[in-house]
Design a protein around this motif. Structure first.
Motif, PDB file in Angstrom:
ATOM      1  N   PHE A  22       0.838  -1.192   0.000  1.00 55.51           N
ATOM      2  CA  PHE A  22       0.000   0.000   0.000  1.00 55.51           C
ATOM      3  C   PHE A  22       0.880   1.252   0.000  1.00 55.51           C
ATOM      4  CE2 PHE A  22      -1.946   3.199   2.946  1.00 55.51           C
ATOM      5  CZ  PHE A  22      -2.891   3.693   2.056  1.00 55.51           C
ATOM      6  N   LEU A  23       0.584   2.197  -0.884  1.00 52.12           N
ATOM      7  CA  LEU A  23       1.399   3.403  -1.015  1.00 52.12           C
ATOM      8  C   LEU A  23       0.667   4.654  -0.543  1.00 52.12           C
ATOM      9  CD1 LEU A  23       2.779   2.679  -4.591  1.00 52.12           C
ATOM     10  CD2 LEU A  23       3.961   2.238  -2.424  1.00 52.12           C
ATOM     11  N   TYR A  24      -0.464   4.939  -1.180  1.00 52.64           N
ATOM     12  CA  TYR A  24      -1.202   6.163  -0.871  1.00 52.64           C
ATOM     13  C   TYR A  24      -2.685   5.894  -0.753  1.00 52.64           C
ATOM     14  CZ  TYR A  24       2.720   8.996  -2.769  1.00 52.64           C
ATOM     15  OH  TYR A  24       3.916   9.577  -3.025  1.00 52.64           O
ATOM     16  N   LYS A  25      -3.310   6.686   0.100  1.00 51.11           N
ATOM     17  CA  LYS A  25      -4.744   6.877  -0.001  1.00 51.11           C
ATOM     18  C   LYS A  25      -4.904   8.256  -0.605  1.00 51.11           C
ATOM     19  CE  LYS A  25      -7.623   5.287   3.283  1.00 51.11           C
ATOM     20  NZ  LYS A  25      -8.361   5.343   4.581  1.00 51.11           N
ATOM     21  N   TYR A  26      -5.726   8.364  -1.620  1.00 51.30           N
ATOM     22  CA  TYR A  26      -5.726   9.574  -2.445  1.00 51.30           C
ATOM     23  C   TYR A  26      -7.135   9.989  -2.808  1.00 51.30           C
ATOM     24  CZ  TYR A  26      -4.529  12.631  -6.370  1.00 51.30           C
ATOM     25  OH  TYR A  26      -4.402  13.690  -7.216  1.00 51.30           O
ATOM     26  N   ARG A  27      -7.379  11.302  -2.775  1.00 51.64           N
ATOM     27  CA  ARG A  27      -8.680  11.817  -3.195  1.00 51.64           C
ATOM     28  C   ARG A  27      -8.611  12.227  -4.660  1.00 51.64           C
ATOM     29  NH1 ARG A  27     -12.853  13.000  -0.411  1.00 51.64           N
ATOM     30  NH2 ARG A  27     -11.770  13.207   1.555  1.00 51.64           N
ATOM     31  N   LYS A  28      -9.308  11.465  -5.461  1.00 47.75           N
ATOM     32  CA  LYS A  28      -9.260  11.652  -6.904  1.00 47.75           C
ATOM     33  C   LYS A  28     -10.532  12.341  -7.374  1.00 47.75           C
ATOM     34  CE  LYS A  28      -8.115   8.869 -10.948  1.00 47.75           C
ATOM     35  NZ  LYS A  28      -9.071   9.573 -11.796  1.00 47.75           N
ATOM     36  N   ARG A  29     -10.401  13.184  -8.395  1.00 48.89           N
ATOM     37  CA  ARG A  29     -11.537  13.984  -8.821  1.00 48.89           C
ATOM     38  C   ARG A  29     -12.471  13.272  -9.787  1.00 48.89           C
ATOM     39  NH1 ARG A  29     -12.099  19.682  -8.444  1.00 48.89           N
ATOM     40  NH2 ARG A  29     -12.786  19.986 -10.568  1.00 48.89           N
ATOM     41  N   SER A  39      -0.033  16.446  -4.761  1.00 46.40           N
ATOM     42  CA  SER A  39       0.478  16.165  -3.416  1.00 46.40           C
ATOM     43  C   SER A  39      -0.508  16.560  -2.322  1.00 46.40           C
ATOM     44  CB  SER A  39       1.799  16.901  -3.209  1.00 46.40           C
ATOM     45  OG  SER A  39       2.724  16.488  -4.195  1.00 46.40           O
ATOM     46  N   ASP A  40      -1.276  17.636  -2.557  1.00 50.00           N
ATOM     47  CA  ASP A  40      -2.190  18.092  -1.503  1.00 50.00           C
ATOM     48  C   ASP A  40      -3.460  17.257  -1.409  1.00 50.00           C
ATOM     49  OD1 ASP A  40      -3.313  18.981  -3.842  1.00 50.00           O
ATOM     50  OD2 ASP A  40      -3.465  21.078  -3.239  1.00 50.00           O
TER      51      ASP A  40
END
Ligand code: ZN
Length: 87
Positions: A22-29, A39-40
């Motif tokens: 697991f690398l990132y949890k990310y908010r994608k548009r 990054s933000d």
């Protein structure tokens, strides 16, 4: 570009395609293919911030400035995305 505006964003998990770490949890548009990460919008960062997988050490992205904001361009095929959790 308001991170608090949850309309049409998805929370996804990004994993290393070689060792499944697991690398990132990310908010994608949008629900399109993942090409870059802003990054933000990284909610959770399991890496050491050096764009390499903490487990197998493979580089998965390159730093890039997009619209004067720090971003990471994903190297094609180095990661995979798990689930689109609609918010
Ligand atoms: Zn890995």
């Amino acid at each position: 570009m308001d991170i608090n505006n949850h309309t049409n964003t998805y929370v996804i998990k990004i994993h290393c395609s070689r060792c499944n770490e697991f690398l990132y949890k990310y908010r994608k548009r949008s629900n399109g293919a993942l090409v870059k990460c802003h990054s933000d919008r990284i909610i959770e960062d399991a890496t050491h911030g050096d764009l390499t997988c903490p487990k197998c050490g493979r580089e998965f992205a390159r730093y890039k400035v997009i619209n004067n904001k720090p971003a990471q361009k994903i190297i094609r095929g180095r990661v995979y995305v798990k689930g689109h959790l609609k918010r």
